[in-house]
Write a protein that holds these residues in place. Structure first.
Motif, mmCIF file in Angstrom:
data_model
loop_
_atom_site.group_PDB
_atom_site.id
_atom_site.type_symbol
_atom_site.label_atom_id
_atom_site.label_comp_id
_atom_site.label_asym_id
_atom_site.label_seq_id
_atom_site.Cartn_x
_atom_site.Cartn_y
_atom_site.Cartn_z
ATOM 1 N N GLU A 44 -5.243 26.054 8.054
ATOM 2 C CA GLU A 44 -5.818 27.387 7.829
ATOM 3 C C GLU A 44 -5.289 28.008 6.547
ATOM 4 O O GLU A 44 -6.039 28.653 5.794
ATOM 5 C CB GLU A 44 -5.502 28.281 9.035
ATOM 6 N N ASP A 71 -6.954 26.324 3.726
ATOM 7 C CA ASP A 71 -8.354 26.759 3.659
ATOM 8 C C ASP A 71 -8.459 28.101 2.964
ATOM 9 O O ASP A 71 -9.354 28.323 2.123
ATOM 10 C CB ASP A 71 -8.906 26.830 5.091
ATOM 11 N N ARG A 72 -7.534 29.026 3.322
ATOM 12 C CA ARG A 72 -7.576 30.340 2.676
ATOM 13 C C ARG A 72 -7.265 30.228 1.189
ATOM 14 O O ARG A 72 -7.829 30.958 0.372
ATOM 15 C CB ARG A 72 -6.546 31.259 3.352
ATOM 16 N N SER A 113 -10.516 28.914 -0.413
ATOM 17 C CA SER A 113 -11.801 29.527 -0.064
ATOM 18 C C SER A 113 -12.257 30.421 -1.203
ATOM 19 O O SER A 113 -11.447 31.052 -1.909
ATOM 20 C CB SER A 113 -11.673 30.346 1.222
#
Length: 387
Positions: free
Chosen positions: A378, A381-382, A385
C-alpha cells in the motif's frame, strides 16, 4: 602398547580382530559396580577411554552402556548433562516430562533396541494421557515431550556414542497445532499505555510491551545490566517460581542472553522508577535467596516482585483500560507484532526476542508478516499513484 594396568585401574588387551579392548569396573546408574568394556583401533585410543571411565569413578558419575534401559539413561542425562549445562527451569521441566510421561511409557525399553515403531507408539499413547488437572495434553505439550526424548537420544548418539542412530529422527515430529498468539492491536496498546502511566511498575510494563522481553527476564534485571545513557540493556538472568521456590538462573537459551535497546520514553520511566523505589523502601531490605543486590524491580521490603503478582496486576490494569483478557506473555507478542508492522525484519525480531532460530519466529508470526507485506504494498502504491 598392550599391557595390564595397576590393580583397580583396568586392563587393556589386544583382540584377534586387531582392536584394543579396555576393561574397567565402573559405577552403573544404580550405584553398583559392573565390568565395562571399551574399544579402540590403537592402544592409546583404548587407554583414553579407560582413563575416562576411571575419571567417572573418581567423580562418582555412573558410566553408561548401550544396552541399559532408556529410563536409566534419561535419569543419567537429565541429572549429569541438562542439570549442569542448562537453566534450572529447563532442568525442572525436562525432569517432570521424563518422570511423568517418557519413563512410564518407554522407560523399560533398552536404549539400543529402540525402533521408530516404538517412538510412533509412544507419541500415540501421549495423545491419550492427561495433565494433573485431568485435561488432555495439548498438541504443543505432546511435541515438547517428543523433543525432550529426541534431544536425549541425540546426546546418546553424539556425546556418549552409545547408539549409532537417533530413531526419533526417523519419526515425523508431532504437529504443534496453532500458536496461541493474542497480541494487543495498536489501539489497545495505546489504551494500555495510558492505563499504566501512574502504575508503580510503569517501567516494567513499558519494557514488556516495547522490548518483547519475557516476564522472568524483566524481573531479573539489575541496574548493572542497564545503561541509562545509551539505552542498552543486557539480559543476563531470569527469575521464576519453580516448584514453589523463587529461583534466579540463566536465560532460557544461549540466544536469550542478549542485548536490547530502549528509547527515551523507557529510559525516563526507568529513571523515575529508580527514584520512586528508593522512596518506597522501608527498613532493612530482605532480598530473596540469590537475588542480585541491585535488582531493578523490588517491593518495599527489597525483595524481587513475585512473578504471580505480575499476572494479577495485569488483570487489574486491563480492566481499568476497558480491555479484554490478555496474558503477560501477550505483551511480548504485542512487541513483536508492532515491530514487524513497523518494518522490522524477521531476523531482527528473532534477535530481539531471543528465539533460538529464525524458523521459530517465522512460524509464530507468519500471519503478521502477511499484514506487513500488504502495508508495504500500500505504501509503494501511494508512492507511485498519480495525483
Amino acid at each position: 602398547m598392550a599391557g595390564r594396568a595397576a590393580n583397580g585401574m583396568g586392563t587393556i588387551t589386544k583382540r584377534k580382530d586387531g582392536r584394543y579392548q579396555a576393561a574397567v569396573y565402573v559405577l552403573n546408574t544404580a550405584g553398583h559396580r559392573e565390568r565395562k568394556y571399551v574399544y579402540g583401533k590403537t592402544w592409546d585410543e583404548a587407554n583414553d577411554k579407560r582413563v575416562e571411565l576411571l575419571d567417572n569413578n573418581r567423580k562418582g558419575i555412573p558410566s553408561i552402556s548401550s544396552n541399559m534401559a532408556l529410563g536409566d539413561y534419561l535419569d543419567y542425562w537429565v541429572e549429569n548433562i541438562i542439570k549442569e549445562d542448562r537453566a534450572y527451569s529447563t532442568y525442572a521441566g525436562y525432569e517432570t516430562v521424563i518422570r511423568r510421561f517418557i519413563k512410564p511409557l518407554l522407560g523399560h525399553k533398552k536404549l539400543n533396541r529402540l525402533s521408530p515403531r516404538d517412538i510412533r507408539a509412544f507419541v500415540a499413547a501421549l495423545r491419550t494421557r492427561r495433565t494433573v488437572h485431568g485435561a488432555k495434553l495439548s498438541d504443543r505439550y505432546v511435541q515438547n515431550v517428543f523433543e525432550v526424548l529426541r534431544s536425549a537420544l541425540t546426546a546418546a548418539v553424539k556425546q556418549d556414542e552409545l547408539i549409532g542412530r537417533n530413531v526419533a529422527m526417523l519419526v515425523t515430529t508431532p504437529s504443534r497445532g496453532e500458536h496461541d498468539v493474542a497480541p494487543l492491536d495498536e489501539d489497545s496498546a495505546r489504551k494500555f499505555l495510558r492505563a499504566i502511566a501512574d502504575h508503580w511498575l510503569c517501567a516494567l510494563w513499558l519494557l514488556l510491551i516495547t522490548t518483547g522481553l519475557r516476564k522472568g527476564e524483566v524481573l531479573g534485571l539489575a541496574w548493572s545490566d542497564i545503561d541509562l545513557d545509551t539505552g542498552e540493556i543486557k539480559v543476563r538472568r531470569t527469575v521464576q517460581r519453580i516448584r514453589g521456590q523463587l529461583r534466579f538462573g540463566k536465560p532460557k537459551t544461549p540466544r536469550s542472553r542478549r542485548t536490547v535497546y530502549v528509547g527515551d520514553v523507557v529510559k525516563a520511566a526507568l529513571k523515575r522508577h529508580r527514584t520512586l523505589t528508593a522512596e518506597r523502601m522501608k527498613g532493612q531490605p530482605r532480598p530473596a535467596s540469590d537475588q542480585p543486590g541491585d535488582l531493578v524491580f523490588v517491593t518495599s521490603s527489597g525483595q524481587v516482585v513475585e512473578p504471580r503478582n505480575v499476572n494479577t496486576m495485569l488483570r487489574r490494569i486491563l480492566k481499568k483500560a476497558g480491555l479484554g483478557h490478555s496474558r503477560v506473555h501477550d505483551l511480548r507478542h504485542t512487541a513483536a507484532t508492532l515491530l514487524l508492522l513497523d518494518g522490522a525484519t524477521i531476523r531482527e525480531v528473532m534477535e530481539q526476542l531471543g528465539h533460538s532460530s529464525i524458523a521459530t519466529t517465522a512460524n509464530i508470526y507468519g500471519h503478521v508478516l502477511d499484514v506487513a507485506k500488504r502495508r508495504m504494498a500500500e505504501r509503494m502504491d501511494r508512492r507511485f499513484s498519480a495525483d
